[in-house]
Design a protein around this motif. Sequence first.
Motif, PDB file in Angstrom:
ATOM      1  N   SER A  29      -3.538 -15.359 -14.577  1.00 37.73           N
ATOM      2  CA  SER A  29      -3.191 -15.818 -15.954  1.00 37.73           C
ATOM      3  C   SER A  29      -2.387 -14.757 -16.524  1.00 37.73           C
ATOM      4  O   SER A  29      -1.496 -15.223 -17.200  1.00 37.73           O
ATOM      5  CB  SER A  29      -4.529 -15.856 -16.864  1.00 37.73           C
ATOM      6  OG  SER A  29      -5.208 -14.548 -16.677  1.00 37.73           O
ATOM      7  N   THR A  30      -2.278 -13.496 -15.970  1.00 37.27           N
ATOM      8  CA  THR A  30      -1.262 -12.345 -16.381  1.00 37.27           C
ATOM      9  C   THR A  30      -0.764 -11.596 -15.374  1.00 37.27           C
ATOM     10  O   THR A  30      -1.487 -11.642 -14.207  1.00 37.27           O
ATOM     11  CB  THR A  30      -2.057 -11.596 -17.622  1.00 37.27           C
ATOM     12  OG1 THR A  30      -2.908 -10.803 -16.696  1.00 37.27           O
ATOM     13  CG2 THR A  30      -2.518 -12.200 -18.468  1.00 37.27           C
ATOM     14  N   SER A  31       0.302 -11.173 -15.367  1.00 35.59           N
ATOM     15  CA  SER A  31       0.983 -10.356 -14.347  1.00 35.59           C
ATOM     16  C   SER A  31       0.091  -9.048 -14.211  1.00 35.59           C
ATOM     17  O   SER A  31      -0.055  -8.299 -13.353  1.00 35.59           O
ATOM     18  CB  SER A  31       2.585 -10.072 -14.768  1.00 35.59           C
ATOM     19  OG  SER A  31       2.533  -9.471 -15.958  1.00 35.59           O
ATOM     20  N   SER A  32      -0.432  -8.585 -15.398  1.00 32.55           N
ATOM     21  CA  SER A  32      -1.008  -7.311 -15.225  1.00 32.55           C
ATOM     22  C   SER A  32      -2.555  -7.242 -14.547  1.00 32.55           C
ATOM     23  O   SER A  32      -2.739  -6.347 -13.839  1.00 32.55           O
ATOM     24  CB  SER A  32      -1.536  -6.761 -16.842  1.00 32.55           C
ATOM     25  OG  SER A  32      -2.459  -7.867 -17.311  1.00 32.55           O
ATOM     26  N   ARG A  33      -2.973  -8.537 -14.370  1.00 35.59           N
ATOM     27  CA  ARG A  33      -4.019  -8.742 -13.551  1.00 35.59           C
ATOM     28  C   ARG A  33      -3.823  -8.754 -12.231  1.00 35.59           C
ATOM     29  O   ARG A  33      -4.532  -8.008 -11.445  1.00 35.59           O
ATOM     30  CB  ARG A  33      -4.814 -10.081 -14.073  1.00 35.59           C
ATOM     31  CG  ARG A  33      -5.862 -10.282 -13.057  1.00 35.59           C
ATOM     32  CD  ARG A  33      -6.926  -9.557 -13.443  1.00 35.59           C
ATOM     33  NE  ARG A  33      -8.278  -9.909 -12.619  1.00 35.59           N
ATOM     34  CZ  ARG A  33      -9.089  -8.970 -12.015  1.00 35.59           C
ATOM     35  NH1 ARG A  33      -8.966  -7.661 -12.373  1.00 35.59           N
ATOM     36  NH2 ARG A  33     -10.107  -9.393 -11.402  1.00 35.59           N
ATOM     37  N   LEU A  34      -2.661  -9.327 -11.674  1.00 35.39           N
ATOM     38  CA  LEU A  34      -2.140  -9.367 -10.318  1.00 35.39           C
ATOM     39  C   LEU A  34      -1.721  -7.675  -9.999  1.00 35.39           C
ATOM     40  O   LEU A  34      -2.023  -7.562  -9.075  1.00 35.39           O
ATOM     41  CB  LEU A  34      -0.811 -10.307 -10.397  1.00 35.39           C
ATOM     42  CG  LEU A  34      -0.132 -10.053  -8.977  1.00 35.39           C
ATOM     43  CD1 LEU A  34      -0.922 -10.419  -7.788  1.00 35.39           C
ATOM     44  CD2 LEU A  34       1.270 -10.789  -8.965  1.00 35.39           C
ATOM     45  N   ALA A  35      -1.088  -7.237 -11.036  1.00 36.89           N
ATOM     46  CA  ALA A  35      -0.723  -5.863 -10.667  1.00 36.89           C
ATOM     47  C   ALA A  35      -1.724  -4.845 -10.417  1.00 36.89           C
ATOM     48  O   ALA A  35      -1.792  -4.074  -9.601  1.00 36.89           O
ATOM     49  CB  ALA A  35       0.239  -5.283 -11.760  1.00 36.89           C
ATOM     50  N   ALA A  36      -2.897  -5.080 -11.232  1.00 27.29           N
ATOM     51  CA  ALA A  36      -4.136  -4.185 -10.975  1.00 27.29           C
ATOM     52  C   ALA A  36      -4.720  -4.571  -9.594  1.00 27.29           C
ATOM     53  O   ALA A  36      -5.017  -3.480  -9.002  1.00 27.29           O
ATOM     54  CB  ALA A  36      -5.145  -4.422 -12.189  1.00 27.29           C
ATOM     55  N   LEU A  37      -4.883  -5.713  -9.285  1.00 23.96           N
ATOM     56  CA  LEU A  37      -5.539  -5.939  -7.957  1.00 23.96           C
ATOM     57  C   LEU A  37      -4.657  -5.530  -7.063  1.00 23.96           C
ATOM     58  O   LEU A  37      -5.236  -5.086  -5.765  1.00 23.96           O
ATOM     59  CB  LEU A  37      -5.483  -7.859  -7.913  1.00 23.96           C
ATOM     60  CG  LEU A  37      -6.943  -8.236  -8.954  1.00 23.96           C
ATOM     61  CD1 LEU A  37      -6.919  -9.868  -8.864  1.00 23.96           C
ATOM     62  CD2 LEU A  37      -8.092  -7.463  -8.518  1.00 23.96           C
ATOM     63  N   PHE A  38      -3.452  -5.976  -7.036  1.00 28.64           N
ATOM     64  CA  PHE A  38      -2.366  -5.306  -6.004  1.00 28.64           C
ATOM     65  C   PHE A  38      -2.652  -3.802  -5.899  1.00 28.64           C
ATOM     66  O   PHE A  38      -2.678  -3.352  -4.787  1.00 28.64           O
ATOM     67  CB  PHE A  38      -0.956  -5.584  -6.325  1.00 28.64           C
ATOM     68  CG  PHE A  38      -0.037  -5.632  -5.317  1.00 28.64           C
ATOM     69  CD1 PHE A  38       0.446  -6.699  -4.754  1.00 28.64           C
ATOM     70  CD2 PHE A  38       0.718  -4.384  -4.876  1.00 28.64           C
ATOM     71  CE1 PHE A  38       1.325  -6.657  -3.461  1.00 28.64           C
ATOM     72  CE2 PHE A  38       1.798  -4.385  -3.774  1.00 28.64           C
ATOM     73  CZ  PHE A  38       1.869  -5.749  -3.133  1.00 28.64           C
ATOM     74  N   ARG A  39      -2.691  -3.018  -6.941  1.00 30.96           N
ATOM     75  CA  ARG A  39      -2.783  -1.478  -6.856  1.00 30.96           C
ATOM     76  C   ARG A  39      -4.000  -1.237  -6.077  1.00 30.96           C
ATOM     77  O   ARG A  39      -4.137  -0.076  -5.437  1.00 30.96           O
ATOM     78  CB  ARG A  39      -2.403  -0.977  -8.205  1.00 30.96           C
ATOM     79  CG  ARG A  39      -2.635   0.504  -8.095  1.00 30.96           C
ATOM     80  CD  ARG A  39      -2.040   1.185  -9.232  1.00 30.96           C
ATOM     81  NE  ARG A  39      -1.633   2.497  -9.010  1.00 30.96           N
ATOM     82  CZ  ARG A  39      -0.523   3.015  -9.440  1.00 30.96           C
ATOM     83  NH1 ARG A  39       0.365   2.367  -9.953  1.00 30.96           N
ATOM     84  NH2 ARG A  39      -0.322   4.288  -9.016  1.00 30.96           N
ATOM     85  N   ASN A  40      -4.940  -1.849  -6.555  1.00 32.97           N
ATOM     86  CA  ASN A  40      -6.293  -1.643  -6.001  1.00 32.97           C
ATOM     87  C   ASN A  40      -6.371  -1.899  -4.644  1.00 32.97           C
ATOM     88  O   ASN A  40      -6.884  -1.140  -3.647  1.00 32.97           O
ATOM     89  CB  ASN A  40      -7.446  -2.254  -6.605  1.00 32.97           C
ATOM     90  CG  ASN A  40      -7.833  -1.833  -8.019  1.00 32.97           C
ATOM     91  OD1 ASN A  40      -7.316  -0.859  -8.362  1.00 32.97           O
ATOM     92  ND2 ASN A  40      -8.319  -2.780  -8.898  1.00 32.97           N
ATOM     93  N   SER A  41      -5.716  -2.693  -4.009  1.00 34.02           N
ATOM     94  CA  SER A  41      -5.638  -3.255  -2.797  1.00 34.02           C
ATOM     95  C   SER A  41      -4.582  -2.139  -1.791  1.00 34.02           C
ATOM     96  O   SER A  41      -4.925  -2.230  -0.683  1.00 34.02           O
ATOM     97  CB  SER A  41      -5.388  -4.765  -2.533  1.00 34.02           C
ATOM     98  OG  SER A  41      -6.106  -5.466  -2.982  1.00 34.02           O
ATOM     99  N   THR A  42      -3.654  -1.871  -2.453  1.00 31.66           N
ATOM    100  CA  THR A  42      -2.531  -1.260  -1.721  1.00 31.66           C
ATOM    101  C   THR A  42      -2.281   0.028  -2.077  1.00 31.66           C
ATOM    102  O   THR A  42      -1.461   0.773  -1.535  1.00 31.66           O
ATOM    103  CB  THR A  42      -1.051  -2.211  -2.096  1.00 31.66           C
ATOM    104  OG1 THR A  42      -0.694  -2.120  -3.037  1.00 31.66           O
ATOM    105  CG2 THR A  42      -1.509  -3.657  -1.416  1.00 31.66           C
TER     106      THR A  42
END
Length: 56
Positions: A29-42
């Motif tokens: 729903s938001t790019s910030s959600r994607l960014a947070a999950l991406f950062r947590n994973s990588t």
Amino acid sequence: MLSLSLHILFLLSETDLTIVQIANSVGYSTSSRLAALFRNSTGLTPAEYRDMVRHK
């Protein structure tokens, strides 16, 4: 990269789509959600990952 989609990695590395466009295209729903999950994973933001793979 636990649950990150290969599609997201492909879109970041091989297209000029914005992070907002990528987030929307894969159902976030938001790019910030994607960014947070991406950062947590990588450990990287999507933009940092994009820069890293494009400057190899």
